[in-house]
Design a protein around this motif. Structure first.
Motif, short mmCIF file in Angstrom:
data_model
loop_
_atom_site.label_atom_id
_atom_site.label_comp_id
_atom_site.label_asym_id
_atom_site.label_seq_id
_atom_site.Cartn_x
_atom_site.Cartn_y
_atom_site.Cartn_z
N UNK A 138 0.73 -1.16 -0.09
CA UNK A 138 0.08 -0.10 -0.07
C UNK A 138 0.72 1.26 -0.11
N UNK A 139 1.93 1.17 0.63
CA UNK A 139 2.90 2.32 0.68
C UNK A 139 3.38 2.57 -0.68
N UNK A 140 3.65 1.38 -1.26
CA UNK A 140 4.52 1.50 -2.57
C UNK A 140 3.61 2.05 -3.76
N UNK A 141 2.32 1.51 -3.65
CA UNK A 141 1.16 1.68 -4.90
C UNK A 141 1.02 3.25 -4.82
N UNK A 142 1.27 4.18 -3.82
CA UNK A 142 1.14 5.50 -3.58
C UNK A 142 1.97 6.24 -4.46
N UNK A 143 3.40 5.70 -4.89
CA UNK A 143 4.45 6.19 -5.25
C UNK A 143 4.15 6.36 -6.81
N UNK A 144 4.89 7.47 -7.56
CA UNK A 144 5.00 7.52 -8.88
C UNK A 144 5.92 6.25 -9.22
N UNK A 170 6.91 2.25 11.23
CA UNK A 170 6.59 2.21 9.94
C UNK A 170 7.00 3.83 9.51
N UNK A 171 6.90 4.67 10.15
CA UNK A 171 7.41 5.96 10.03
C UNK A 171 8.87 5.83 9.27
N UNK A 172 9.76 5.04 9.85
CA UNK A 172 10.83 4.84 9.59
C UNK A 172 11.13 4.34 8.10
N UNK A 173 10.16 3.40 8.01
CA UNK A 173 10.06 2.69 6.63
C UNK A 173 9.85 3.58 5.66
N UNK A 174 8.56 4.41 5.92
CA UNK A 174 8.22 5.24 4.67
C UNK A 174 9.30 6.12 4.45
N UNK A 175 10.04 6.69 5.51
CA UNK A 175 11.03 7.88 5.22
C UNK A 175 12.04 7.20 4.49
N UNK A 176 12.59 5.92 4.75
CA UNK A 176 13.74 5.32 4.03
C UNK A 176 13.08 4.99 2.34
N UNK A 177 11.80 4.55 2.31
CA UNK A 177 11.25 4.44 0.99
C UNK A 177 11.45 5.76 0.01
N UNK A 178 10.83 6.73 0.61
CA UNK A 178 10.84 7.93 -0.11
C UNK A 178 12.07 8.61 -0.35
N UNK A 179 13.15 8.11 0.61
CA UNK A 179 14.51 8.87 0.33
C UNK A 179 15.42 7.84 -0.56
#
Length: 396
Positions: free
Chosen positions: A252-258, A354-363
């Motif tokens: 679900x996190x990944x599908x929000x990304x371009x 999860x916040x740490x994961x989302x931050x790592x994913x976006x960066x």
């Protein structure tokens, strides 16, 4: 090669789940083609025929014969013969569970290669989380009448310490190079994968997971078989949550990304007949081509924290891996081809950062496909790992 004595031949003496070992067989056969080693097979008839089979029809017939005439094992075993007459014996253990070993082979062989090798063998058990540890266990059950993959309490290995110097990390190949183990079939399968290599990635990150939930929990587990996830989840209950639950959330996190592609094939339990979304399924023959479009392929450790085939299937085509914290290792350390984020695995889902994961994913930085492919050729290609096996056994 750094050998004290020249090798005259490699003799392969046992095996069963040959698709796990095709990567190494291809490497050995490449070395044989170059005159570096000679290979012989001291195997039951079906497996010996399979080593030379390049026909899909023949391989299917031989595999059926093998299944009714040979004993199932997670291992491939053999020995090297040296110019001075010495023999050195080795075992390659393909069991997915990092805590599972074949103690009879550990006692017998010179070198024991563990494809899912724990990072830490100093502890008296394998840590699934900070609060849950699994005892080092034998392939064999306490009830010797049970077959290898039957559910049933496994024998505990009292201490792994006497064997530590023998245990060496290895790696995981792709799910299947070919039907049959003949050189032409293996080489063709390998070359087909390499044809999908690309340095130009059109998308950023993908994930491809089977289920959104685990196998459920077995009730009233008193003497668990930790190699069966139903036992594992039922025994530890709320102290664990299954990796598939994290995979569903990660998707679900990944599908929000371009420029992303997030796939969960079934929303049901992994052991149920829950409906699959057939539109999302990628045939195995097309899978590496799909991966090759992306800079990163997402991993969440599962199957008792093992590393899956998606690692090498990604490296082959120049795609890097983004993963949760790893608990097992390969025979060389990972470099830029793998980037780790927070711990997931079997951690209770509400304890994941999860916040740490989302931050790592976006960066996530731009990957370097050229470097990933160069690293693959240098560290993980079949001939390279075959040389590592030979060197390790020879110098033991």
């Amino acid at each position: 090669m750094k050998f004290k004595e020249k090798i005259t031949k490699l003799v392969i003496t046992s095996g069963y789940r040959w698709n796990y070992f095709e990567w190494f067989l291809l490497g050995f056969k490449d070395l044989e083609k170059r005159g570096i080693i000679n290979i012989e097979y001291d195997l039951p008839v079906a497996s010996r025929l399979l080593m030379h089979s390049n026909s899909e029809l023949c391989s299917n017939i031989i595999n059926h014969l093998k299944n009714v005439t040979e004993t199932d094992t997670y291992n491939m075993e053999g020995y090297f013969v040296y110019e001075n007459g010495d023999k050195k014996y080795f075992c390659i253990d393909s069991a997915d569970s990092p805590f599972l070993f074949d103690e009879s082979s550990l006692k017998r062989v010179t070198t024991y290669f563990k494809m899912q090798c724990p990072k830490n063998l100093d502890d008296d058990s394998f840590k699934l989380t900070d609060k849950v540890s699994i005892p080092w266990s034998d392939h064999a059950h306490k009830d010797l009448n049970l077959n290898l993959t039957d559910p049933g309490e496994r024998r505990v290995i009292k201490s792994i310490t006497p064997y530590k110097s023998k245990i060496k990390p290895l790696m995981i190949g792709p799910r299947q190079l070919a039907v049959g183990c003949g050189y032409k079939a293996l080489k063709k399968g390998y070359d087909n994968y390499l044809n999908d290599q690309t340095y130009n990635k059109s998308k950023k990150i993908m994930c491809y997971f089977g289920n959104a939930a685990g196998p459920g929990m077995k009730k009233n587990v008193v003497k668990p078989d930790f190699d069966w996830e139903k036992d594992l989840m039922g025994y530890y209950k709320n102290n664990l949550s299954h990796p598939n639950e994290k995979r569903a959330k990660v998707a679900k996190y990944i599908e929000k990304l371009p420029s992303s592609d997030a796939r969960i094939i079934s929303q049901g339990n992994s052991d149920s007949n829950a409906k699959r979304n057939e539109k999302l399924i990628i045939p195995l023959k097309d899978f590496c081509k799909h991966i090759s479009k992306f800079q990163y392929n997402m991993n969440v450790s599962g199957y008792r924290l093992s590393i899956p085939n998606r690692f090498i299937e990604s490296f082959m085509v120049g795609t890097a891996i983004f993963t949760d914290k790893l608990s097992v290792k390969w025979y060389k350390s990972f470099d830029d081809e793998v980037r780790e984020t927070v711990e997931m695995g079997y951690l209770p889902i509400n304890e994941v950062d999860w916040k740490g994961f989302e931050n790592d994913l976006r960066k996530l930085p731009e990957s370097n496909p050229e470097k990933v492919i160069k690293t693959f050729r240098k560290k993980w290609a079949p001939e390279v790992v075959a040389r590592y096996i030979i060197d390790t056994v020879s110098n033991s």
